[in-house]
Design an enzyme around this catalytic site. Structure first.
Site, PDB file in Angstrom:
ATOM      1  N   HIS A  63     -68.528 -33.994 -43.008  1.00 18.25           N
ATOM      2  CA  HIS A  63     -67.145 -34.227 -42.595  1.00 18.25           C
ATOM      3  C   HIS A  63     -66.656 -35.491 -43.293  1.00 18.25           C
ATOM      4  O   HIS A  63     -67.427 -36.198 -43.969  1.00 18.25           O
ATOM      5  CB  HIS A  63     -67.036 -34.351 -41.081  1.00 18.25           C
ATOM      6  CG  HIS A  63     -67.741 -35.530 -40.479  1.00 18.25           C
ATOM      7  ND1 HIS A  63     -69.114 -35.660 -40.468  1.00 18.25           N
ATOM      8  CD2 HIS A  63     -67.264 -36.649 -39.863  1.00 18.25           C
ATOM      9  CE1 HIS A  63     -69.452 -36.787 -39.874  1.00 18.25           C
ATOM     10  NE2 HIS A  63     -68.348 -37.410 -39.501  1.00 18.25           N
ATOM     11  N   HIS A  65     -65.433 -38.525 -42.293  1.00 13.02           N
ATOM     12  CA  HIS A  65     -65.463 -39.889 -41.799  1.00 13.02           C
ATOM     13  C   HIS A  65     -66.214 -40.732 -42.825  1.00 13.02           C
ATOM     14  O   HIS A  65     -67.163 -40.262 -43.468  1.00 13.02           O
ATOM     15  CB  HIS A  65     -66.125 -39.974 -40.426  1.00 13.02           C
ATOM     16  CG  HIS A  65     -65.213 -39.602 -39.295  1.00 13.02           C
ATOM     17  ND1 HIS A  65     -65.667 -39.110 -38.090  1.00 13.02           N
ATOM     18  CD2 HIS A  65     -63.854 -39.659 -39.186  1.00 13.02           C
ATOM     19  CE1 HIS A  65     -64.633 -38.881 -37.293  1.00 13.02           C
ATOM     20  NE2 HIS A  65     -63.522 -39.198 -37.934  1.00 13.02           N
ATOM     21  N   ASP A  67     -68.434 -43.082 -43.120  1.00 12.51           N
ATOM     22  CA  ASP A  67     -69.870 -43.318 -43.230  1.00 12.51           C
ATOM     23  C   ASP A  67     -70.624 -42.104 -43.763  1.00 12.51           C
ATOM     24  O   ASP A  67     -71.816 -42.193 -44.056  1.00 12.51           O
ATOM     25  CB  ASP A  67     -70.461 -43.770 -41.893  1.00 12.51           C
ATOM     26  CG  ASP A  67     -70.105 -42.867 -40.729  1.00 12.51           C
ATOM     27  OD1 ASP A  67     -68.967 -42.407 -40.664  1.00 12.51           O
ATOM     28  OD2 ASP A  67     -70.980 -42.639 -39.860  1.00 12.51           O
ATOM     29  N   HIS A  68     -69.922 -40.987 -43.925  1.00  9.45           N
ATOM     30  CA  HIS A  68     -70.554 -39.772 -44.431  1.00  9.45           C
ATOM     31  C   HIS A  68     -70.064 -39.371 -45.829  1.00  9.45           C
ATOM     32  O   HIS A  68     -70.534 -38.369 -46.368  1.00  9.45           O
ATOM     33  CB  HIS A  68     -70.320 -38.620 -43.462  1.00  9.45           C
ATOM     34  CG  HIS A  68     -70.947 -38.852 -42.126  1.00  9.45           C
ATOM     35  ND1 HIS A  68     -72.177 -38.355 -41.768  1.00  9.45           N
ATOM     36  CD2 HIS A  68     -70.527 -39.582 -41.060  1.00  9.45           C
ATOM     37  CE1 HIS A  68     -72.484 -38.750 -40.541  1.00  9.45           C
ATOM     38  NE2 HIS A  68     -71.494 -39.494 -40.088  1.00  9.45           N
ATOM     39  N   HIS A 143     -66.730 -32.040 -33.288  1.00  5.07           N
ATOM     40  CA  HIS A 143     -66.468 -33.443 -33.595  1.00  5.07           C
ATOM     41  C   HIS A 143     -64.947 -33.618 -33.642  1.00  5.07           C
ATOM     42  O   HIS A 143     -64.226 -32.620 -33.819  1.00  5.07           O
ATOM     43  CB  HIS A 143     -67.118 -33.804 -34.936  1.00  5.07           C
ATOM     44  CG  HIS A 143     -67.276 -35.270 -35.178  1.00  5.07           C
ATOM     45  ND1 HIS A 143     -67.899 -36.107 -34.276  1.00  5.07           N
ATOM     46  CD2 HIS A 143     -66.898 -36.053 -36.221  1.00  5.07           C
ATOM     47  CE1 HIS A 143     -67.897 -37.341 -34.772  1.00  5.07           C
ATOM     48  NE2 HIS A 143     -67.300 -37.337 -35.942  1.00  5.07           N
ATOM     49  N   ASP A 211     -72.666 -35.631 -37.051  1.00  3.12           N
ATOM     50  CA  ASP A 211     -71.812 -35.972 -35.917  1.00  3.12           C
ATOM     51  C   ASP A 211     -71.313 -34.744 -35.155  1.00  3.12           C
ATOM     52  O   ASP A 211     -70.534 -33.941 -35.687  1.00  3.12           O
ATOM     53  CB  ASP A 211     -70.619 -36.780 -36.408  1.00  3.12           C
ATOM     54  CG  ASP A 211     -71.041 -38.075 -37.087  1.00  3.12           C
ATOM     55  OD1 ASP A 211     -72.238 -38.203 -37.409  1.00  3.12           O
ATOM     56  OD2 ASP A 211     -70.175 -38.936 -37.287  1.00  3.12           O
ATOM     57  N   HIS A 269     -78.951 -42.001 -37.829  1.00  2.00           N
ATOM     58  CA  HIS A 269     -77.538 -42.254 -37.520  1.00  2.00           C
ATOM     59  C   HIS A 269     -77.411 -43.061 -36.221  1.00  2.00           C
ATOM     60  O   HIS A 269     -76.823 -42.621 -35.240  1.00  2.00           O
ATOM     61  CB  HIS A 269     -76.779 -40.927 -37.416  1.00  2.00           C
ATOM     62  CG  HIS A 269     -75.283 -41.073 -37.456  1.00  2.00           C
ATOM     63  ND1 HIS A 269     -74.539 -41.324 -36.342  1.00  2.00           N
ATOM     64  CD2 HIS A 269     -74.402 -40.985 -38.476  1.00  2.00           C
ATOM     65  CE1 HIS A 269     -73.246 -41.383 -36.645  1.00  2.00           C
ATOM     66  NE2 HIS A 269     -73.146 -41.185 -37.958  1.00  2.00           N
TER      67      HIS A 269
END
Length: 311
Positions: A63, A65, A67-68, A143, A211, A269
């Site tokens: 996805h 976000h 941090d990914h 999510h 997530d 994570h």
């Protein structure tokens, strides 16, 4: 020589820490390299881990976000700079294409034409892996933004049984013919089938779940895998926050592994809210439900696939 292992390039959640980089996981599989969720700093972490852009054949983003995915620009530009010649397939949620395009073309650089986009949509989707020795599927998760988990599977094979081969007079080149054709005739005129001399060898399976809240997608991805790489952002004391933000606790990760018949549970994570001394609490909460092997990862860990099931 074939290699199957997971290199952890980062294991933090939204905020990297002094000891944990943003996400990044390279699954090496018989000459292929599946790079999951390259977060900020992934390119440098790869150098520390002794892997390169040439090792990457897939990029799988769960996805959009940060941090990914904030490491995507560096990875793409390194693929170009290093002159990677083989195709690199890039899977990502189709609904986030605008973010992919921004990341893919984040700065001015001499571009590459080896990246092939594989946008993912729907509840579940099988991805075209061509002649790779595995299949790859995506499954929708729960999510606040659209997110997918991934499942890699090796097709089942066969294990030959020497005693049965010998009893039926099958040896030498006839064994290879039996494997390829399914039946052979021995010099004595006896017809022997593959089923008589072999048992099914289950293919190895890996699931990558980031997530998400608990949902059907988590369980479907995890079902019967040899290795489950799964977020465990929160401890159970913060279960309400986990649900609100669309995450899992370590206890939930353990429950999923136990109910799904997982062999090796890999926890990652972690929220920056927990100090290093709390690491043992994550393992304790997961192991309360799951009695199998558990690894709580640290950056630059290299985790081998479990030994293959024989039957």
């Amino acid at each position: 020589m074939s290699v199957r292992d997971l290199t952890v390039l980062g294991s933090a959640s939204a905020v990297p820490t002094k000891s944990r980089n943003h996400n990044g996981y390279l699954l090496r599989w018989d000459g292929h390299g599946v790079l999951f969720d390259p977060g900020e700093g992934t390119q440098r972490q790869m150098a520390h881990a002794g892997v390169s852009a040439n090792d990457v054949t897939w990029i799988c983003v769960t996805h959009f976000h940060g941090d990914h995915c904030l490491g995507v620009p560096g990875i793409v530009q390194r693929i170009a700079r290093d002159g990677v010649e083989h195709p690199v397939d890039a899977a990502f949620p189709a609904s986030g294409r605008q973010y992919w395009e921004r990341l893919r073309h984040a700065t001015a650089f001499r571009d590459t034409d080896v990246i092939r986009e594989r946008p993912v949509s729907g509840e579940r989707m099988a991805l075209d892996t061509g002649d790779a020795p595995f299949t790859l599927a995506a499954r929708r998760l729960s999510h606040p933004v659209e997110a997918y988990g991934y499942r890699l599977e090796e097709p089942d094979g066969v294990t030959m049984l020497p005693a049965e081969l010998g009893a039926r007079g099958v040896g030498g080149p006839l064994i290879r013919r039996l494997q390829e054709e399914g039946r052979v005739t021995t010099p004595e005129g006896r017809t022997v089938t593959l089923d008589e001399c072999s048992v099914t060898r289950p293919g190895q399976k890996v699931a990558f779940v980031m997530d998400t809240r608990l949902c059907d997608g988590v369980r479907e991805l995890a079902d019967g895998v040899d290795m489950l790489v799964i977020e465990s952002t929160f401890l159970n004391q913060d279960a309400a926050l986990a649900t609100e933000y669309g995450h899992l606790t370590a206890a939930q990760a353990g429950e999923v592994a136990a109910l799904s018949g997982v062999r090796h549970l890999v926890l990652t994570h972690f929220s920056e809210r927990y100090p290093a001394d709390d690491e043992k609490r994550f393992v304790a909460e997961a192991s309360a439900a799951f009695a199998g092997d558990i690894t709580l990862v640290h950056d630059l860990d290299r985790i081998p696939m479990p030994q293959r099931r024989l039957t």
